[in-house]
Enzyme design. Structure first.
Site, PDB file in Angstrom:
ATOM      1  N   TRP A  66      88.590   6.977  97.655  1.00 57.69           N
ATOM      2  CA  TRP A  66      87.203   6.518  97.519  1.00 57.69           C
ATOM      3  C   TRP A  66      87.218   5.065  97.073  1.00 57.69           C
ATOM      4  O   TRP A  66      88.304   4.504  96.877  1.00 57.69           O
ATOM      5  CB  TRP A  66      86.444   7.409  96.530  1.00 57.69           C
ATOM      6  N   ASP A  67      86.035   4.470  96.907  1.00 59.12           N
ATOM      7  CA  ASP A  67      86.084   3.051  96.538  1.00 59.12           C
ATOM      8  C   ASP A  67      86.412   2.837  95.061  1.00 59.12           C
ATOM      9  O   ASP A  67      86.502   1.706  94.603  1.00 59.12           O
ATOM     10  CB  ASP A  67      84.824   2.285  96.991  1.00 59.12           C
ATOM     11  N   TRP A  68      86.623   3.932  94.328  1.00 59.61           N
ATOM     12  CA  TRP A  68      87.121   3.840  92.953  1.00 59.61           C
ATOM     13  C   TRP A  68      88.332   4.737  92.728  1.00 59.61           C
ATOM     14  O   TRP A  68      88.745   4.945  91.589  1.00 59.61           O
ATOM     15  CB  TRP A  68      86.036   4.221  91.943  1.00 59.61           C
ATOM     16  N   ASN A 103      75.093  13.362  99.031  1.00 56.55           N
ATOM     17  CA  ASN A 103      75.046  11.981  98.567  1.00 56.55           C
ATOM     18  C   ASN A 103      74.974  11.020  99.744  1.00 56.55           C
ATOM     19  O   ASN A 103      75.941  10.909 100.514  1.00 56.55           O
ATOM     20  CB  ASN A 103      76.292  11.664  97.731  1.00 56.55           C
ATOM     21  N   GLU A 104      73.834  10.399  99.906  1.00 55.68           N
ATOM     22  CA  GLU A 104      73.638   9.263 100.819  1.00 55.68           C
ATOM     23  C   GLU A 104      73.726   9.597 102.306  1.00 55.68           C
ATOM     24  O   GLU A 104      73.821   8.692 103.123  1.00 55.68           O
ATOM     25  CB  GLU A 104      74.612   8.120 100.471  1.00 55.68           C
ATOM     26  N   GLU A 159      71.307   5.656  91.221  1.00 50.85           N
ATOM     27  CA  GLU A 159      72.580   4.918  91.283  1.00 50.85           C
ATOM     28  C   GLU A 159      72.313   3.429  91.287  1.00 50.85           C
ATOM     29  O   GLU A 159      71.451   2.948  92.033  1.00 50.85           O
ATOM     30  CB  GLU A 159      73.347   5.227  92.580  1.00 50.85           C
TER      31      GLU A 159
HETATM   32  C1  BMA Z   1      77.518   4.916  95.897  1.00 47.41           C
HETATM   33  C2  BMA Z   1      78.177   6.205  95.505  1.00 47.41           C
HETATM   34  C3  BMA Z   1      79.623   6.238  95.760  1.00 47.41           C
HETATM   35  C4  BMA Z   1      80.272   4.912  95.516  1.00 47.41           C
HETATM   36  C5  BMA Z   1      79.378   3.970  94.787  1.00 47.41           C
HETATM   37  C6  BMA Z   1      79.949   2.625  94.604  1.00 47.41           C
HETATM   38  O1  BMA Z   1      77.290   4.767  97.216  1.00 47.41           O
HETATM   39  O2  BMA Z   1      77.498   7.287  96.057  1.00 47.41           O
HETATM   40  O3  BMA Z   1      79.859   6.660  97.064  1.00 47.41           O
HETATM   41  O4  BMA Z   1      81.460   5.086  94.868  1.00 47.41           O
HETATM   42  O5  BMA Z   1      78.190   3.830  95.477  1.00 47.41           O
HETATM   43  O6  BMA Z   1      80.169   1.983  95.823  1.00 47.41           O
END
Ligand code: BMA
Length: 889
Positions: free
Chosen positions: A203-205, A466-467, A564
């Site tokens: 993932w991005d983290w 999510n998204e 978020e």
């Molecule tokens: C959102 C989250 C994650 C991601 C974060 C940071 O889109 O739902 O998917 O880690 O942003 O980019």
């Protein structure tokens, strides 16, 4: 406690860890013969037998290899990449166990897997008894016919999750994007084709560590008459009758039809009711409704900051055929609604949660898996993180849809702490297949998870994904227009026709949303995929911008609910040290790039920081590195503070049709490994500066200051239930002096409980001129709310220019004395000058300070340190490093 007892004196006690253990904290007494736990040491082999070892169940292949010394820590340096081979292999877990005659003789014997990660075929004595394809399901396999008295061999053959996902994608009639994660993540492809933690392929983290294993308990269950598979209790309130009831659900597997009765009681409330109960042969679900008297004084469960979290013992007792049944569970009473209704002055709809009829502003953050290897996530880790959330004045977390449905202890801790849970279902940032077997396994997954979790008062909303609505609406994956209808159909089929249907069938006691972000009711109107799911006039939003100046609140959407938003930072040096060596310790090292999974992330942090701060310029590279880590935390803390304060002060107003913000859940609470991310808590559990800032910006009562058209405006924000008569005390300080240049007091204002309103407004030019000796560059303001009793809420401040332009910011030369006291340790700090972002770091000593990262305008400040492990004043004093902004240049 749950027990089924044969009245003929032989104990036939049955056990259902899945539903009872954590939900309710029962004591179970039962003879071992009827439950055979198969956890412990198994053997584990790769496909050609070249790797063979002992593996602990529950666990995973990576953990087993690590424990046997066959691999090193997968989090160390570049090991995540070096160990990619593990998930490209097929692996077989084998165990041999003895079945006693008494168990073999039972009418029914089941092999229960609480969690298989992920795709496997299971054999007992060489005969296939089941197949698995979903990490989030419990598998319950009938093995009566294949089990032998004495020795039995159980084998679980796991397929490589990476190859399985690739195969499924290849076999798919059409493309289901995304194919692969961005290159910077060094991950694996097609994770959307496998029902497994979506972040496990990177993932991005987080790293790509696709686990395989038996990640939860394995056992045999045997019975002659029946077994209770599931018990849940959901309180419901009938507003028209002003009456509570508790819906108790029993799921039973019976060998033959059985009749009897079940009594439900709430002893502390003096309520008891008996029900006739008939369970036919096979699986039966019965819902019994225990009605409470209207006069019953029920104490309600409240979110943190709004009241207590009382619970009541619910006793289930019954006589079924010749069996007696007893189970104790806890019930918490609360109602929850998601209000979406027209708002005066806006063309959209409101979007806020009402708990026990009270509108609640959700303050919190997003939860991700606490480790890539789930067997490493201990109850202690979970409790520490949730306690840290509460210690920062949070009342909510969102369990994000790319991870796992968390362990029972997560939800029971949230119940006890008053932390509301926004529970995503585990789908994230992708489109998903809709082949019949995929839909089938998802339906079972959702059914089981909703049943498992619905007794928890902490869970206030289910959210489908999510998204993924946004991904379709704003075309993340470049879908040709001609093919769009197909993907829209698939979306509605999966989340609406199937998932939503299953959730509503199981639980109507709390709201269900299809996605996050979503326009909620408006998305539904638009066929479940809104034209703009980020529309701030509806539902919730996710918002990220790394290039715009985060100190400018005008750049943020004035949303109804921010589920978020966030900025990255690096963890502290002591956390990184666990995973690196000296050559890695520079911001531009290969290691620093390797750990950054968000494209351009390291650069973005510096660019954002450079808008307001000098970048570190020490000639000592080690110092420079540490200072850069520190500065990214300063930047992140300040950015998220500005944005969160904007949301909190927007709760009571509508500006250009937007506002009435009722939630601020920043991205993200915790970390999965030692790397840069949006988290406020590091992998080591150490608080970043942002987490300390959250204590302030999430405080129940807070003064929020900002600049608008040249004026300093201060809002009083209150989450209390009672009204306050407040005034703001505003002090102007010069950077060059620890004595205020001047101080002002606003007139008194009535601040209603649960509101935000302006309490002070003055043009900055006038304010500074009135003060004398002050300019935007040389002075800053501090402010605090007060009433007749004294200060209400924390001291806050606003810089009138970027600190990099500040005039006469001096080296504070802070000294510290550490002493032990009854609660922990006291650190007395002395400073020679006004010092911004004072940061106390005690390296790897675990614990937290009472406050940190603060602006020190006084000559002396006392801070407490609460250790999480034994330490001493001498150790702390030795480890303590104090950094302030002025040290960077
Ligand atoms: C959102 C989250 C994650 C991601 C974060 C940071 O889109 O739902 O998917 O880690 O942003 O980019």
């Amino acid at each position: 406690m749950i027990a089924l007892r044969n009245t003929g004196n032989i104990f036939v006690c049955l056990y259902c860890a899945w539903c009872f253990r954590v939900l309710c904290g029962y004591n179970v007494t039962r003879p071992e013969a009827d439950k055979l736990i198969l956890n412990g040491k198994w053997t584990l082999k790769n496909s050609n037998g070249t790797v063979s070892l002992t593996a602990t169940v529950p666990g995973c292949v990576h953990s087993a290899l690590l424990r046997q010394g066959m691999i090193k820590d997968p989090y160390f340096r570049f090991n995540d990449v070096a160990y990619k081979w593990i998930a490209l292999e097929n692996w077989t877990y084998t165990t041999t166990f003895l079945v006693p005659p008494s168990l073999r003789a039972k009418q029914e014997v089941h092999l229960v897997f609480e969690g298989v990660d992920t795709v496997a075929s299971i054999t007992v004595n060489g005969i296939t008894v089941g197949k698995t394809d979903n990490m989030f399901r419990r598998y319950d396999l009938r093995v009566s016919e294949v089990l032998l008295e004495g020795e039995n061999v159980l084998e679980v053959r796991l397929l490589s999750p990476v190859l399985y996902a690739a195969g499924r994608s290849q076999a798919s009639a059409y493309r289901v994007p995304p194919d692969c994660p961005p290159e910077v993540q060094q991950g694996e492809c097609h994770v959307n084709f496998i029902r497994k933690a979506q972040s496990s392929f990177s993932w991005d983290w987080g790293p790509s560590l696709p686990t395989l294993g038996l990640w939860k308990e394995v056992r045999l269950e045997a019975y002659d008459v029946l077994r209770l598979v599931h018990l849940s209790s959901v309180p419901v309130y009938d507003a028209s009758l002003s009456q509570w009831a508790v819906e108790v659900e029993l799921c039973v597997d019976a060998v033959e039809a059985v009749k009897g009765n079940v009594t439900l009681s709430l002893p502390e409330l003096g309520t008891m009711q008996a029900f006739p109960a008939v369970f036919s042969a096979g699986h039966t679900k019965r819902t019994l409704v225990l009605h409470l008297d209207r006069s019953t004084d029920v104490k309600l469960w409240w979110p943190n900051g709004h009241g207590g979290q009382p619970s009541y013992l619910l006793r289930v007792a019954g006589l079924l055929g010749s069996l007696s049944l007893r189970a104790d569970t806890q019930v918490y009473f609360r109602t929850v609604e998601l209000v979406q209704e027209p708002i005066t002055g806006s063309s959209g709809l409101s979007f806020y949660f009402r708990v026990n009829r009270k509108p609640i502003f959700l303050k919190g953050s997003n939860w991700i898996p606490a480790h890539a290897l789930q067997d490493r996530v201990t109850p202690a880790v979970i409790k520490n993180l949730l306690q840290s959330a509460v210690d920062a004045n949070m009342n909510a977390v969102r369990v994000w849809g790319g991870g796992v449905y968390e362990q029972d202890v997560f939800y029971s801790t949230c119940d006890e702490l008053g932390v509301m849970v926004w529970q995503d279902l585990m789908f994230a940032c992708a489109l998903y297949p809709t082949e019949p077997d995929f839909i089938q396994t998802v339906r079972e997954e959702v059914l089981q998870q909703v049943r498992r979790l619905k007794s928890h008062p902490s869970v206030v909303v289910w959210s489908g994904n999510n998204e993924n609505e946004a991904a379709l609406a704003t075309d993340w994956f470049g879908i040709p227009a001609s093919q769009r209808p197909r993907y829209l159909r698939d979306y509605v089929s999966l989340y609406v026709d199937n998932i939503r249907a299953v959730v509503l069938e199981e639980d109507r006691s709390r709201p269900f949303l299809v996605s996050s972000p979503t326009n909620g009711a408006e998305s539904q109107q638009e066929g479940w995929v809104a034209a703009d799911p980020y529309d701030p006039r509806y539902g919730d939003t996710h918002y990220y911008s790394y290039t715009q100046d985060c100190w400018d609140w005008r750049t943020f959407p004035r949303t109804r609910f921010a589920s978020e938003y966030g900025f990255q930072s690096w963890p502290s040096f002591s956390t990184l040290q666990e995973a690196s060596v000296a050559e890695d310790w520079s911001y531009r090292s290969r290691f620093s790039s390797h750990r950054q999974h968000h494209d351009g992330g390291n650069q973005q942090m510096l660019q954002q920081a450079a808008l307001h701060f000098h970048l570190p310029n020490s000639s000592d590279p080690a110092q420079n590195y540490r200072h850069t880590l520190y500065l990214t935390q300063v930047m992140q803390a300040q950015c998220v503070k500005t944005q969160t304060e904007f949301y909190r002060r927007s709760r009571s107003e509508i500006v250009e049709g937007k506002g009435h913000t009722m939630g601020a859940l920043y991205w993200q609470l915790n970390d999965i490994w030692q790397a840069p991310s949006w988290s406020s808590i590091e992998f080591s559990s150490k608080w970043k500066m942002l987490h300390y800032f959250a204590q302030g910006f999430f405080a129940p009562v807070v003064a929020v200051g900002f600049e608008d058209e040249g004026a300093l405006i201060i809002y009083a924000v209150s989450d209390l239930s009672t009204d306050l008569l407040l005034h703001a005390v505003v002090s102007v300080y010069a950077w060059s002096s620890q004595d205020p240049v001047c101080a002002l007091k606003s007139s008194e204002a009535l601040v209603r409980g649960g509101s935000a309103s302006a309490i002070f407004k003055q043009p900055i030019a006038g304010l500074l001129a009135g003060c004398g000796r002050c300019s935007r560059l040389s002075c800053l303001v501090t402010f605090q709310l007060q009433d007749a009793q004294g200060p209400q809420g924390p001291l806050n401040h606003l810089f009138l220019s970027s600190p990099k332009d500040a005039l006469c910011l001096q080296a504070p030369n802070i000294t510290a004395v550490v002493q032990q006291d009854r609660e922990g340790f006291v650190v007395t700090l002395r400073s020679l000058a006004v010092a911004p972002y004072v940061w106390l770091d005690v390296g790897a000593i675990l614990g937290r300070f009472s406050s940190n990262g603060f602006l020190m305008v006084t000559r002396e400040t006392v801070v407490h340190f609460f250790p999480w492990e034994p330490t001493s004043a001498a150790d702390l004093a030795r480890a303590l490093v104090i950094t302030t902004l002025r040290d960077l240049y």
